[in-house]
Scaffold this active site. Structure first.
Site, PDB file in Angstrom:
ATOM      1  N   ARG A   1      11.073   4.136   3.194  1.00  0.00           N
ATOM      2  CA  ARG A   1      10.903   3.038   4.080  1.00  0.00           C
ATOM      3  C   ARG A   1      11.980   2.483   4.718  1.00  0.00           C
ATOM      4  NH1 ARG A   1       5.783  -0.785   4.731  1.00  0.00           N
ATOM      5  NH2 ARG A   1       4.794   1.145   5.175  1.00  0.00           N
TER       6      ARG A   1
ATOM      7  N   LYS B   1      25.306  -3.792  -1.044  1.00  0.00           N
ATOM      8  CA  LYS B   1      26.955  -3.673  -1.175  1.00  0.00           C
ATOM      9  C   LYS B   1      27.358  -2.966   0.032  1.00  0.00           C
ATOM     10  CE  LYS B   1      26.495  -3.220  -6.116  1.00  0.00           C
ATOM     11  NZ  LYS B   1      26.845  -2.325  -7.345  1.00  0.00           N
TER      12      LYS B   1
ATOM     13  N   ARG C   1       0.674  -1.353  -0.127  1.00  0.00           N
ATOM     14  CA  ARG C   1       0.101  -0.021  -0.012  1.00  0.00           C
ATOM     15  C   ARG C   1       0.756   1.259   0.085  1.00  0.00           C
ATOM     16  NH1 ARG C   1      -2.994  -3.217   1.706  1.00  0.00           N
ATOM     17  NH2 ARG C   1      -1.418  -3.938   2.568  1.00  0.00           N
ATOM     18  N   THR C   2       1.876   1.468   0.952  1.00  0.00           N
ATOM     19  CA  THR C   2       2.361   2.615   1.077  1.00  0.00           C
ATOM     20  C   THR C   2       3.057   3.077  -0.054  1.00  0.00           C
ATOM     21  OG1 THR C   2       2.554   2.084   3.518  1.00  0.00           O
ATOM     22  CG2 THR C   2       3.823   4.096   2.591  1.00  0.00           C
TER      23      THR C   2
ATOM     24  N   HIS D   1       5.104   6.150  11.412  1.00  0.00           N
ATOM     25  CA  HIS D   1       4.523   5.862  10.169  1.00  0.00           C
ATOM     26  C   HIS D   1       3.603   7.112   9.776  1.00  0.00           C
ATOM     27  CE1 HIS D   1       3.213   4.196   6.516  1.00  0.00           C
ATOM     28  NE2 HIS D   1       2.887   3.074   6.821  1.00  0.00           N
TER      29      HIS D   1
HETATM   30  C1  NCD Z   1       1.513  -0.936   8.239  1.00  0.00           C
HETATM   31  C2  NCD Z   1       3.132  -0.662   8.251  1.00  0.00           C
HETATM   32  O1  NCD Z   1       3.791  -0.717   7.494  1.00  0.00           O
HETATM   33  O2  NCD Z   1       3.153  -0.335   9.541  1.00  0.00           O
HETATM   34  N1  NCD Z   1       1.227  -0.972   6.913  1.00  0.00           N
HETATM   35  C3  NCD Z   1       0.977   0.147   5.825  1.00  0.00           C
HETATM   36  O3  NCD Z   1       1.897   0.795   5.862  1.00  0.00           O
HETATM   37  N2  NCD Z   1      -0.198   0.196   5.758  1.00  0.00           N
HETATM   38  C4  NCD Z   1       0.961  -1.815   9.074  1.00  0.00           C
HETATM   39  C5  NCD Z   1       1.090  -3.096   9.323  1.00  0.00           C
HETATM   40  O4  NCD Z   1       2.146  -3.501   8.344  1.00  0.00           O
HETATM   41  O5  NCD Z   1       0.781  -3.891   9.974  1.00  0.00           O
END
Ligand code: NCD
Length: 304
Positions: free
Chosen positions: A101, A80, A51-52, A129
């Protein structure tokens, strides 16, 4: 130049402006279809995501921009031994904005210090997040018409769930919010959060059974047990199905409850709940695109 590391990097007023913009984008997407023409978004993902990453990419494409990036550390030069500081200096030569991320807490912050372009923290370990929090707040504001004046239950892995930590942090700035933390004792919300709530005199309760608080809730934020952050598989297996929200449990809830989930869902919400009008987690995923569109435009300093 502005980055987004923490949802608190924006004031309440700035967030209101951002959410207003996201709502305008939802109402009239065509008006924004060329807003980022000629701009590029880099997505640097050192940890899995559906999703993200894809919602960031969809957001930039919806704005007429382009995207590049990697979706796994193994396919980047991190394998590397390159540092995030060096990687971002190089990415700054290729793109106008970056969503990152990383499994290590603070890595996007380290990158931001060396970056020539705005960096968005797209999740750092068990820490924060912020864009999920913006998504959650936009969903609540759009569907409830307000932020504040409600009882919110947060249920599941409150220890390792970064979306939970980010959301609590962001919600305490609104008035008249009561938190109910629903978790097994092993997955309780960290002490630094409950200490902060006590210090600020914000009401919270900790309960183990979801049934005990269901009728009180205006919002229920479900989360999955964060398997990848457990030290041993045995504990994960013991706790993974601790909560399963089903129709029977939901029958005790208010008619205007909203059930949110950052997704991915594993077992914690039975699929039979998906058709209930109170289940809004797929709508929430859609709001995630609008809020990221608004964020990209804002951080790039592009006027409407
Ligand atoms: C969340 C995350 O990555 O923290 N997912 C997301 O970005 N929607 C929640 C999760 O992984 O449980």
């Amino acid at each position: 130049m502005r980055h987004l590391m923490n949802p608190l990097d924006f004031s309440v007023e700035e967030l209101d402006k951002l959410f207003d913009l996201a709502n305008r984008m939802e109402a009239d997407p065509a008006r924004y279809a060329h807003a980022c023409e000629g701009k590029k978004l880099a997505t640097c993902f050192y940890e899995p995501s559906t999703r993200t990453r894809l919602s960031f990419e969809a957001a930039m494409l919806n704005l007429g921009g382009q995207v590049l990036g990697f979706s796994d550390a193994a396919s980047s030069s991190a394998s590397k031994g390159e540092s995030v500081s060096d990687t971002i200096r190089v990415i700054s030569c290729y793109a106008d904005i970056c969503a990152m991320r990383h499994p290590k807490e603070g890595a996007p912050m380290v990158a931001a210090e060396r970056s020539g372009i705005p960096v968005i923290n797209a999740g750092d370990g068990g820490h924060q997040h912020p864009t999920q929090t913006l998504t959650d707040l936009l969903t609540i504001r759009s569907l409830k018409g307000r932020l504040g004046g409600f009882t919110i239950g947060l249920c599941g892995d409150l220890k390792f769930g970064r979306t939970v930590h980010s959301l609590i942090n962001a919600l305490i700035r609104y008035s008249d919010i009561r938190f109910i933390f629903i978790s097994p004792p092993e997955l309780k919300v960290p002490d630094y959060i409950t200490d902060m709530l006590t210090e600020k005199d914000i009401a919270y309760e900790e309960v183990i059974r979801l049934e005990d608080c269901m009728p009180d809730l205006d919002l229920l934020y479900m989360t999955r047990v964060q398997r990848e952050r457990f030290f041993n598989e045995e504990d994960y297996v013991r706790l993974k199905d601790f909560y399963i929200l089903d129709k029977a449990k939901l029958s005790a809830a208010k008619d205007d409850l909203l059930v949110l989930h950052p997704l991915p869902r594993v077992n914690e919400i039975s699929v039979e709940v998906d058709d209930d009008p109170r289940a809004v987690y797929f709508k929430q995923a859609k709001y995630g695109v609008y809020v990221r569109m608004a964020l990209i435009l804002t951080l790039l300093g592009i006027e409407e």
